[in-house]
Design an enzyme around this catalytic site. Sequence first.
Site, short mmCIF file in Angstrom:
data_model
loop_
_atom_site.label_atom_id
_atom_site.label_comp_id
_atom_site.label_asym_id
_atom_site.label_seq_id
_atom_site.Cartn_x
_atom_site.Cartn_y
_atom_site.Cartn_z
N ASP B 192 -2.07 -46.96 15.95
CA ASP B 192 -1.85 -47.43 17.32
C ASP B 192 -0.70 -46.69 18.02
OD1 ASP B 192 -0.90 -50.80 18.50
OD2 ASP B 192 -1.23 -48.92 19.59
N HIS B 365 3.11 -54.00 20.42
CA HIS B 365 2.77 -52.75 19.75
C HIS B 365 4.00 -52.12 19.12
CE1 HIS B 365 -1.26 -52.50 21.60
NE2 HIS B 365 -0.66 -53.10 22.62
#
Lengths: 552, 552
Positions: B192, B365
């Site tokens: 990610d 994130h």
Amino acid sequence: MPSSLRVVPLGGLGEIGKNMMALEYGDDIVVIDCGVLFPEEDMPGVDLVIPDITYLLENAHRVRAILITHGHEDHTGALPYVLPRLNVPVYAPRLAHGLIRVKLLQHHLLEDSELEVVEPGYPIPLGSFEAEFFRVCHSIPDSMGILIRTPVGAVLHTGDFKIDHTPVDGMPTSLGSMAKLCEGGILLLLSDSTYAELPGYTLSERVVGEALHRVIAEAPGRVLVATFASLISRMQQVFNAAAASGRHVALVGRSMLDNVNMSIQMGYLSVADGLLVSLSEARRLEHDRVVLLTTGSQGEPTSALARIANQDHREISIIPGDTVVISATPIPGNELSVSRIIDNLFRQGARVLYDRVAFVHVHGHASAEELKLILNLTSPKYFVPVHGEHRHLLAHTALAKDVGIPGENTFVLEDGDVLEIGEDGGHVVDSVPAGHVFVERNTLWSSDSPVLRERWRLSRDGVMVVTMKVDEFTGLLADTPEIVCRGVAQPTDITGLAEKVGHAADVLLEKASIEPDVWAATKAKLDQLVGELVYKETGRRPMIVLVATEAP
Amino acid sequence: MPSSLRVVPLGGLGEIGKNMMALEYGDDIVVIDCGVLFPEEDMPGVDLVIPDITYLLENAHRVRAILITHGHEDHTGALPYVLPRLNVPVYAPRLAHGLIRVKLLQHHLLEDSELEVVEPGYPIPLGSFEAEFFRVCHSIPDSMGILIRTPVGAVLHTGDFKIDHTPVDGMPTSLGSMAKLCEGGILLLLSDSTYAELPGYTLSERVVGEALHRVIAEAPGRVLVATFASLISRMQQVFNAAAASGRHVALVGRSMLDNVNMSIQMGYLSVADGLLVSLSEARRLEHDRVVLLTTGSQGEPTSALARIANQDHREISIIPGDTVVISATPIPGNELSVSRIIDNLFRQGARVLYDRVAFVHVHGHASAEELKLILNLTSPKYFVPVHGEHRHLLAHTALAKDVGIPGENTFVLEDGDVLEIGEDGGHVVDSVPAGHVFVERNTLWSSDSPVLRERWRLSRDGVMVVTMKVDEFTGLLADTPEIVCRGVAQPTDITGLAEKVGHAADVLLEKASIEPDVWAATKAKLDQLVGELVYKETGRRPMIVLVATEAP
């Protein structure tokens, strides 16, 4: 004759006192700044937004002058639209004066305008007012604040400013001059709220200069620097860094060329002989000897940088190994455009430095500590935060409260509010027209026109032009209607839709009359019918334009 | 039979591997995630953007399953549009499974779908692949990464993740499990990249919990908290803080109510008895005993918070003294909407806390240090950064380089690229169709349709419907044309324009023929003529729709 000072912000689209501010006493009005706003996303097709000057026009005989604090568009850009209707003298500091001259020349207004250069420290009599400009630092040279002496007391307007002790042009915000101006006491302070939310101090331009030096010295290939065409101190730093690294500089983009030329002529930029080269000369140099200075730091689609990113620029393409520096922070609303440009530059093999990952920009407005400094230095009786959106103004009033200005002497105004300051204190007493007007090519149109709403609907649902021919004998349709769509995500079956529309129209026409005197009413019913049917069949609401012909 | 592993990102609109990723070996394909993108500003009228699955449809017989990492829309939202055409089993963790069930039910697809719940740690055989899910932290509970064993080697996909050691649901990213899964060596890491640009670590959810506790405890009046309806850990923190301060919580907004109910039923939210009250009950409580939890943290115009800010909500108005917490960061593109809402809430007397001025949000994130941790933990042979725009992917490759992964084993892919990994290393060998498709109500339309361009033009310049009646005997116009405008900033003189158009049309018609077989060509010339004339007279280019009737 009122013995009060009146303060009226005009036309800021919610960012009060950004574009235009009026001060009134008795028979005299002075206007501070005369700027445009750039249209937002929900104003498609609009070129510029200017203040609605109805109030000034109603009092035109009292307006003594327009005072300009600095040369940015949001402080000068409305002059070509205002002066033809309100022809008063305009006083501006030298660089702004030069930029305004160019603007008025382009609009063929220069001959009829009275445009004066002001120097700091020289009082200008304007009826019962007296204006004296003083230097401040901002992101364009020659930025000024203004002290306005009135019979009620002195008003200090900071202009757009920051406190930079090491500015590139060597002219720091003149705190000493300001202190002197404040000696008689300040009745009212109008101060720049743009970054009131941010704690601490705004960094000096010098920081960016150091970063640019390093980047330009170490870049393996060409360096492209994108910045505002008015950010002259940044250009000076690019020139200095290039010279220190033995590189030449070429300018890209019309406004960059024009601004640099003017700034050199006027003495705001100093460029070593031979530093600047043309684009074609630059192309013949070794890559590590080249800096290209370009527009487009805000992602403007027609700018040089955008066209380079889209591989659409006639003269410049990215060469892998290029370093691109985006020396600006995206203005809210521009983030997506700038992101896409960054991605596209990376895709073509450039290394891109932007504010999120490198120290390549500082902004031109004071942060909280500087604002408190000004509040304390001026120690005003009354305080009106300006040049900010509502939350910025509120943040600024919190700072004022911190330094001890009583809440009842602090006013958060909206455009059109009339603040009156007199013997019995300060009160908002009235409200005058203060909206905004859209400029589109040569047309000015009012913000309450239905045009924007129509465009918004057209952009979401498109338009359907439905043509019906009514047989003048039967009073029914002569044929199946024709439907032309634009911007409509086509339903599977336009022909079927047309037939349904035709049947429904006939049902209505059997009962309705097509006599000329009621035809308008019948047509309106048809219009509504078609809209409802389209919605039922497609789930969308395109704008319907009904063309019904051969009505007897 | 190829003996290589193929990796194909699909449909990410430039954020590759966000919405859909395909892995292939021999006769088997597995798909990771199946999400939508939300339309950007230059896609007006579009409801959703989904991946173009042409490639998967061409290979439908080989697709074994769709594996879902977590319940966010950008990982699940395209399932209702994909499953009818590609009916394969869908494996999802429990909460995502629940959300997908609801979605498929709404689309009447549940009965025909094969939807399985996965638990971490249980291998799922899928042809030559074997998939095993493992827990990660993200901004929705039950988020997973996936290890996929293939004959060539193991592929580890992180899903969307951060490393949070003190997550609200007590289930940290399972580094121990990941380490175990990596014991055999990792051939390929897909990780990610959303915040690869940001140095350091992403803060824990706990930080926000502490801030919320303070704000809710100290607020003088009501507290309104706006957050994502899927940010269940944030809701838990709001409930905890409310309970600690003796306040009740009412839910505002359909999706907030639905999500909270589902989460409570499924055990993802724990709520003390009596904590939740209805809105009408909340209105009867003392202000300092109330927390309202609402949608609208992204400035969505139809959301509860937007309607409250616009004084347009049937049940809730701001009471001076209210505290509003916007517990989110505006997604790029939403900044203006959110700013306006903040300003309007302030205007009504609320105190507004948002990310710029208070610690009321952390994102879900990993930042750079966490990404390097994963790179080292997995020590992959090959690396493909995913879930980011191009510059994010590049930033992530810089991190990979820092930890020692050779540049030739790192691949920055675009949608549709086919990366092949086999005995002779990894290479991008091919490119397959991988665009996107627009969803608008019930219509799917291709992104190369002219509709968007038409809408863009309509939004900027509007439309002019020009109706001309041609006299079949003379071949000239029977009357002055009629012009109907929508979205056109009116030129001063529509009638004059119509006359000019009429004259010019007659000039053309004198020379042109109106015979049926060439009428189309004549009409095309008329169309062009009108466009040029309108531009000459007005400087604008509205879309012209020419209705020419009574052609013989």
